[in-house]
Write an enzyme that holds these catalytic residues in place. Structure first.
Site, PDB file in Angstrom:
ATOM      1  N   SER A 219       8.483 -16.967 -27.328  1.00  0.00           N
ATOM      2  CA  SER A 219       8.503 -16.461 -25.958  1.00  0.00           C
ATOM      3  C   SER A 219       9.557 -15.347 -25.879  1.00  0.00           C
ATOM      4  CB  SER A 219       8.784 -17.567 -24.944  1.00  0.00           C
ATOM      5  OG  SER A 219       9.987 -18.217 -25.232  1.00  0.00           O
TER       6      SER A 219
ATOM      7  N   LYS B 258       8.818 -23.558 -18.764  1.00  0.00           N
ATOM      8  CA  LYS B 258      10.173 -23.360 -18.249  1.00  0.00           C
ATOM      9  C   LYS B 258      10.113 -22.362 -17.107  1.00  0.00           C
ATOM     10  CE  LYS B 258      11.953 -20.006 -21.614  1.00  0.00           C
ATOM     11  NZ  LYS B 258      13.055 -19.743 -22.516  1.00  0.00           N
TER      12      LYS B 258
ATOM     13  N   TYR C 137      -1.357 -23.430 -30.056  1.00  0.00           N
ATOM     14  CA  TYR C 137      -1.595 -22.336 -31.007  1.00  0.00           C
ATOM     15  C   TYR C 137      -3.061 -22.256 -31.414  1.00  0.00           C
ATOM     16  CZ  TYR C 137       3.449 -22.346 -32.412  1.00  0.00           C
ATOM     17  OH  TYR C 137       4.809 -22.273 -32.473  1.00  0.00           O
TER      18      TYR C 137
ATOM     19  N   ASP D 201      12.756 -26.091 -37.645  1.00  0.00           N
ATOM     20  CA  ASP D 201      12.450 -27.520 -37.834  1.00  0.00           C
ATOM     21  C   ASP D 201      12.874 -28.379 -36.637  1.00  0.00           C
ATOM     22  OD1 ASP D 201      15.157 -27.438 -38.086  1.00  0.00           O
ATOM     23  OD2 ASP D 201      15.246 -28.267 -40.110  1.00  0.00           O
ATOM     24  N   ASP D 202      13.217 -27.699 -35.537  1.00  0.00           N
ATOM     25  CA  ASP D 202      13.686 -28.438 -34.358  1.00  0.00           C
ATOM     26  C   ASP D 202      12.550 -29.044 -33.545  1.00  0.00           C
ATOM     27  OD1 ASP D 202      13.038 -25.685 -33.922  1.00  0.00           O
ATOM     28  OD2 ASP D 202      13.719 -25.898 -31.861  1.00  0.00           O
TER      29      ASP D 202
ATOM     30  N   GLN E  79       7.868 -30.920 -28.053  1.00  0.00           N
ATOM     31  CA  GLN E  79       7.071 -29.971 -28.836  1.00  0.00           C
ATOM     32  C   GLN E  79       6.316 -30.641 -29.986  1.00  0.00           C
ATOM     33  OE1 GLN E  79       8.073 -25.820 -29.525  1.00  0.00           O
ATOM     34  NE2 GLN E  79      10.176 -26.428 -29.173  1.00  0.00           N
TER      35      GLN E  79
ATOM     36  N   GLY F 188      24.191 -23.162 -33.437  1.00  0.00           N
ATOM     37  CA  GLY F 188      25.147 -22.220 -32.836  1.00  0.00           C
ATOM     38  C   GLY F 188      24.468 -21.372 -31.783  1.00  0.00           C
TER      39      GLY F 188
ATOM     40  N   ASP G 102      14.949 -30.911  16.132  1.00  0.00           N
ATOM     41  CA  ASP G 102      14.256 -29.762  15.531  1.00  0.00           C
ATOM     42  C   ASP G 102      13.580 -28.938  16.627  1.00  0.00           C
ATOM     43  OD1 ASP G 102      12.895 -28.075  13.808  1.00  0.00           O
ATOM     44  OD2 ASP G 102      11.369 -29.558  13.264  1.00  0.00           O
TER      45      ASP G 102
HETATM   46  C1  SPV Z   1       9.764 -28.548   8.661  1.00  0.00           C
HETATM   47  O1  SPV Z   1       9.965 -29.062   7.550  1.00  0.00           O
HETATM   48  O2  SPV Z   1      10.669 -28.291   9.453  1.00  0.00           O
HETATM   49  C2  SPV Z   1       8.408 -28.172   9.054  1.00  0.00           C
HETATM   50  C3  SPV Z   1       7.286 -28.890   8.475  1.00  0.00           C
HETATM   51  O3  SPV Z   1       8.257 -27.328   9.893  1.00  0.00           O
HETATM   52  S1  SPV Z   1       6.933 -30.164   9.537  1.00  0.00           S
HETATM   53  O4  SPV Z   1       8.128 -30.943   9.799  1.00  0.00           O
HETATM   54  O5  SPV Z   1       5.892 -30.964   8.907  1.00  0.00           O
HETATM   55  O6  SPV Z   1       6.435 -29.607  10.783  1.00  0.00           O
HETATM   56 MG    MG Z   2      10.010 -26.762  10.883  1.00  0.00          MG
END
Ligand code: SPV
Ligand code: MG
Length: 435
Positions: free
Chosen positions: A10, A45, A76, A92-93, A99, A125, A207
């Site tokens: 990578s 990752k 692969y 050889d890791d 993996q 290292g 909220d």
């Molecule tokens: C929040 O996480 O504040 C959201 C999503 O707005 S919900 O609570 O489901 O409305």
């Molecule tokens: Mg919200």
């Protein structure tokens, strides 16, 4: 004739371990680098810092490299069957750990045509973790962080997002990882959601847009200081149109990748109350205008504005949601939508998505499956989801644990009884690494 030697890499951060193995390869024959695609790297990752084309150019300049081919998956097999190299070379890791399954598949594939696996001692290292740690400073700059969500949407079948509400939960989002030995991949969260519900609740507030943007920005800053992953902000209603345009610029400058704004107006109530409280939807054209002002204000291509449809929450049905989705995308220029629902069975989400995908095949869609939580991520992606947000699960799991501890100490008049379910002080002290 020289043998052909296949080395898969990578090489996002090139180090002397890579050079050593290429040198060893050149002693055995013509080196073909199987360079992992950005998508393939993102599956095991974080997203690569350097895109495929840049990494390819670097290898093509090396005198010990004959050619560079695309390896577009961790396996692969496809490339080996096509190119049939005489030798596969690896450190050889990979004999143990996640993996080892991939190694076994290489051995089995080589056996089908008589190829050989050569393993050279791993270059000690060189610690990829240490290099990764050093690159954190670059990864967390606003420029780099901001663009990551768009890149994730390009590279990943879906983007997995977890709530982060402070530095500590940010660290959980940053570092939580589960190894899947069967596929040789690692599962991590791709992105963080700064929820209005959780940000408010952690502050002991309802909220209802009471926690203002200045305070939300402090939360974002706290999270940014200790993480590198991209951030989606729950922008509530987006506030006044005139303020929204300013706020978009502020968020962009900080390195936030996206804001989601919901089409409610008046005193915002949390969606999970559903119709048990008054949920007033905005005029769709006025809301589209707000989004349009935000889109016009942004100065980079990276930043995204998602229109959150609350029709199903407000009991207005799928037709209303579809009508609004079209207006927000066509008039507002939204980068994507979030369709919210609190129905447990997910039937209305499935029906909405059928109609929405018939209208817009590629527009990114966000799901917040708090209620319809029986769907796996694969199933949600199948329905048409591109971003899946676990919106409040760290807060909701922390609270009962803390309350139980507080009550047990009260009951027992001492803390001995809670010790088993607490982190040891030693673990607490080791939890936060020094930068
Ligand atoms: C929040 O996480 O504040 C959201 C999503 O707005 S919900 O609570 O489901 O409305
Ligand atoms: Mg919200």
């Amino acid at each position: 004739m020289s043998k052909t030697v296949y080395i898969a890499m990578s090489a996002d951060i090139l180090h002397n371990g890579h050079i050593n193995i290429i040198r060893e390869g050149a002693k055995l024959g013509n080196v073909i680098i199987g360079l992992l695609s950005d998508e393939a790297i993102a599956t095991y990752k974080r997203m690569p810092i350097l895109p495929y084309e840049t990494r390819k150019m670097i290898f093509e300049q090396m005198k010990d490299v004959s050619s560079v081919v695309l390896q577009d998956e961790l396996s692969y097999k496809k490339n080996l069957l096509e190119l049939k190299p005489d030798i596969v070379l690896h450190g050889d890791d990979w004999k143990t750990g996640i993996q080892s399954m991939i190694r076994q598949e290489v051995i089995d594939t080589l056996a089908t045509y008589g190829g050989e696996l050569v393993e050279v001692p791993y270059t000690h290292g060189v610690s990829c973790d240490e290099l990764d740690q050093k690159s954190r400073a670059i990864l967390s700059t606003p420029e780099v962080r901001r663009g990551k969500l768009r890149a994730l949407l390009r590279y990943k079948p879906w983007v997995r997002v977890m709530e982060a509400s402070n530095g500590l939960t940010g660290l959980i989002c940053e570092h939580a990882r589960v190894e899947d030995e069967a596929s040789g991949t690692v599962r991590e969260y791709d992105c963080m959601w700064v929820s209005s519900l959780c940000d408010s609740t952690f502050k002991g507030k309802p909220d209802i847009e009471l926690v203002d943007l200045t305070s939300r920005l402090n939360t974002i800053n706290e999270i940014m200081e200790v993480t590198t992953k991209p951030i989606i902000l729950d922008g509530d209603t987006g506030g006044k149109v005139e303020h929204f345009a300013y706020n978009v610029r502020t968020l962009e400058r900080l390195g936030v990748s996206a804001i989601i704004v919901e089409d409610k107006t008046g005193l915002k109530q949390n969606s999970l109350f559903g119709t048990s409280v008054e949920q007033v939807l905005d005029d769709p054209h006025a809301f589209a205008h707000k989004i349009r002002c935000g889109k016009q204000a942004q100065t980079t291509r990276d930043f995204m504005i998602f229109a959150r449809l609350e029709s199903l929450i407000a009991g207005k049905g799928i037709d209303d949601a579809m009508m609004r989705a079209k207006i927000y995308l066509e008039e507002g220029g939204a980068d994507g939508i979030m369709i919210h629902s609190k129905e447990k069975d997910g039937a209305e989400i499935i029906e909405f998505m059928k109609q929405f995908r018939a209208y817009a095949k590629d527009v990114p869609v966000i799901f917040v499956p708090t209620s319809y939580n029986h769907f796996t991520e694969e199933e949600l992606a199948e329905i048409g989801g591109n971003i899946i947000i676990y919106a409040n699960h760290l807060l909701r799991s922390a609270y009962p644990a803390m309350l139980e501890t507080a009550n047990t100490i009260l009951r027992c008049s001492r803390s001995k009884e809670v010790d088993d379910r607490c982190l040891s002080i030693k673990e607490v002290l080791r939890l936060i690494p020094k930068q």
